[in-house]
Write a protein that holds these residues in place. Structure first.
Motif, PDB file in Angstrom:
ATOM      1  N   ALA A   1      17.998  28.195  46.227  1.00 28.06           N
ATOM      2  CA  ALA A   1      19.325  27.663  45.886  1.00 28.06           C
ATOM      3  C   ALA A   1      19.751  28.134  44.497  1.00 28.06           C
ATOM      4  CB  ALA A   1      19.308  26.141  45.949  1.00 28.06           C
TER       5      ALA A   1
ATOM      6  N   LEU B   1      26.943  17.470  45.137  1.00 26.36           N
ATOM      7  CA  LEU B   1      27.080  18.559  46.100  1.00 26.36           C
ATOM      8  C   LEU B   1      28.481  18.611  46.694  1.00 26.36           C
ATOM      9  CD1 LEU B   1      23.649  18.312  47.980  1.00 26.36           C
ATOM     10  CD2 LEU B   1      24.318  19.990  46.259  1.00 26.36           C
TER      11      LEU B   1
ATOM     12  N   MET C   1      24.491  28.600  50.503  1.00 26.76           N
ATOM     13  CA  MET C   1      23.720  27.442  50.067  1.00 26.76           C
ATOM     14  C   MET C   1      23.409  26.579  51.284  1.00 26.76           C
ATOM     15  SD  MET C   1      22.514  26.004  47.329  1.00 26.76           S
ATOM     16  CE  MET C   1      23.441  26.951  46.141  1.00 26.76           C
TER      17      MET C   1
ATOM     18  N   ASP D   1      31.090  20.156  44.554  1.00 24.69           N
ATOM     19  CA  ASP D   1      30.767  21.530  44.134  1.00 24.69           C
ATOM     20  C   ASP D   1      30.134  21.600  42.747  1.00 24.69           C
ATOM     21  OD1 ASP D   1      31.318  22.940  46.417  1.00 24.69           O
ATOM     22  OD2 ASP D   1      33.404  23.331  45.876  1.00 24.69           O
TER      23      ASP D   1
ATOM     24  N   LEU E   1      22.951  30.642  43.254  1.00 25.32           N
ATOM     25  CA  LEU E   1      23.901  30.262  42.205  1.00 25.32           C
ATOM     26  C   LEU E   1      23.805  31.165  40.977  1.00 25.32           C
ATOM     27  CD1 LEU E   1      23.504  26.402  42.409  1.00 25.32           C
ATOM     28  CD2 LEU E   1      25.540  27.717  42.978  1.00 25.32           C
TER      29      LEU E   1
ATOM     30  N   VAL F   1      22.847  23.251  52.469  1.00 23.05           N
ATOM     31  CA  VAL F   1      22.965  21.834  52.118  1.00 23.05           C
ATOM     32  C   VAL F   1      21.907  20.984  52.805  1.00 23.05           C
ATOM     33  CG1 VAL F   1      24.468  19.819  52.168  1.00 23.05           C
ATOM     34  CG2 VAL F   1      25.407  22.059  51.597  1.00 23.05           C
TER      35      VAL F   1
ATOM     36  N   TRP G   1      26.966  22.054  42.016  1.00 21.11           N
ATOM     37  CA  TRP G   1      25.633  22.426  42.487  1.00 21.11           C
ATOM     38  C   TRP G   1      24.625  22.513  41.358  1.00 21.11           C
ATOM     39  CZ3 TRP G   1      24.368  22.913  47.566  1.00 21.11           C
ATOM     40  CH2 TRP G   1      25.432  22.892  48.465  1.00 21.11           C
ATOM     41  N   ASP G   2      25.069  23.030  40.199  1.00 19.46           N
ATOM     42  CA  ASP G   2      24.114  23.181  39.097  1.00 19.46           C
ATOM     43  C   ASP G   2      23.589  21.826  38.629  1.00 19.46           C
ATOM     44  OD1 ASP G   2      26.666  22.605  38.170  1.00 19.46           O
ATOM     45  OD2 ASP G   2      26.503  23.851  36.376  1.00 19.46           O
TER      46      ASP G   2
END
Length: 199
Positions: free
Chosen positions: A65, A33, A1, A36, A69, A3, A38-39
């Motif tokens: 991204a 972020l 990922m 964690d 995931l 960032v 991310w979704d």
């Protein structure tokens, strides 16, 4: 990922100093972020497209991204929005023909996999209708049953064929010669690059 790329995309969010209680800020995205989540961060960034339209590069980074995931529907949505940023947005209010009126007996899938033909007013050299193809994304639901009605987004395979359409125009959807549905155009928006050039 990556960032840094996501945070660069987040630069389209409201600045901290000017944000209201309802605005999503870079700090909000960063909080998700670093924890964690991310979704959730991706969901917030995807929603940006309903305000000031982000450029295609934003949607490309979002799609990458989401793919990392393994969020397949989100990745497909971001690729769809990338197409819209490049080619313009076309939304319509679609009503499918009831079961029994056409061959279809199952719901239409909602995530852009169906590419029906559309009668959008063009004629062949012999005078009959000349159909154009556009994929279909049903807004806010995974599918639409026969006889159902919902707002949809259209992804024309040849965007230039569709540029004459305006809000209020009626078009018909076909999976064969019968009418599979009727739609009224709700919105036609220029590509992001064209909008920016006019400012």
């Amino acid at each position: 990922m990556r960032v840094p790329e996501l945070l660069e995309s987040a630069g389209l969010l409201a600045a901290e100093a000017a944000a209201t209680d309802n605005d999503v800020t870079v700090a909000d995205v960063w909080d998700y972020l670093v924890n964690d989540e991310w979704d959730t961060a991706l969901d917030l960034l995807e929603d940006l497209g309903d305000g000031r339209p982000p450029p295609p590069a934003f949607w490309e980074a979002m799609a990458e991204a989401a793919e990392e995931l393994r969020m397949e529907r989100s990745a497909a949505w971001c690729r769809w929005r990338c197409f819209e940023a490049r080619n313009g947005v076309m939304r319509a209010d679609l009503t499918l023909s009831p079961a029994g009126a056409t061959r279809r007996t199952t719901p239409v899938p909602g995530a852009g996999v169906l590419r029906p033909m559309w009668n959008i007013g063009h004629h062949s050299p012999t005078g009959g209708p000349s159909w154009s193809v556009a994929a279909l994304w049903i807004e806010g639901r995974p599918s639409l049953p026969p006889g159902g009605r919902a707002p949809v987004r259209l992804f024309p395979l040849t965007p230039a064929h569709w540029r004459h359409l305006r809000p209020g125009d009626r078009i018909t959807m076909h999976e064969d010669r019968s009418v599979a549905g009727t739609a009224t155009i709700l919105e036609v928006r220029s590509p992001v690059a064209a909008s920016a050039a006019r400012r």
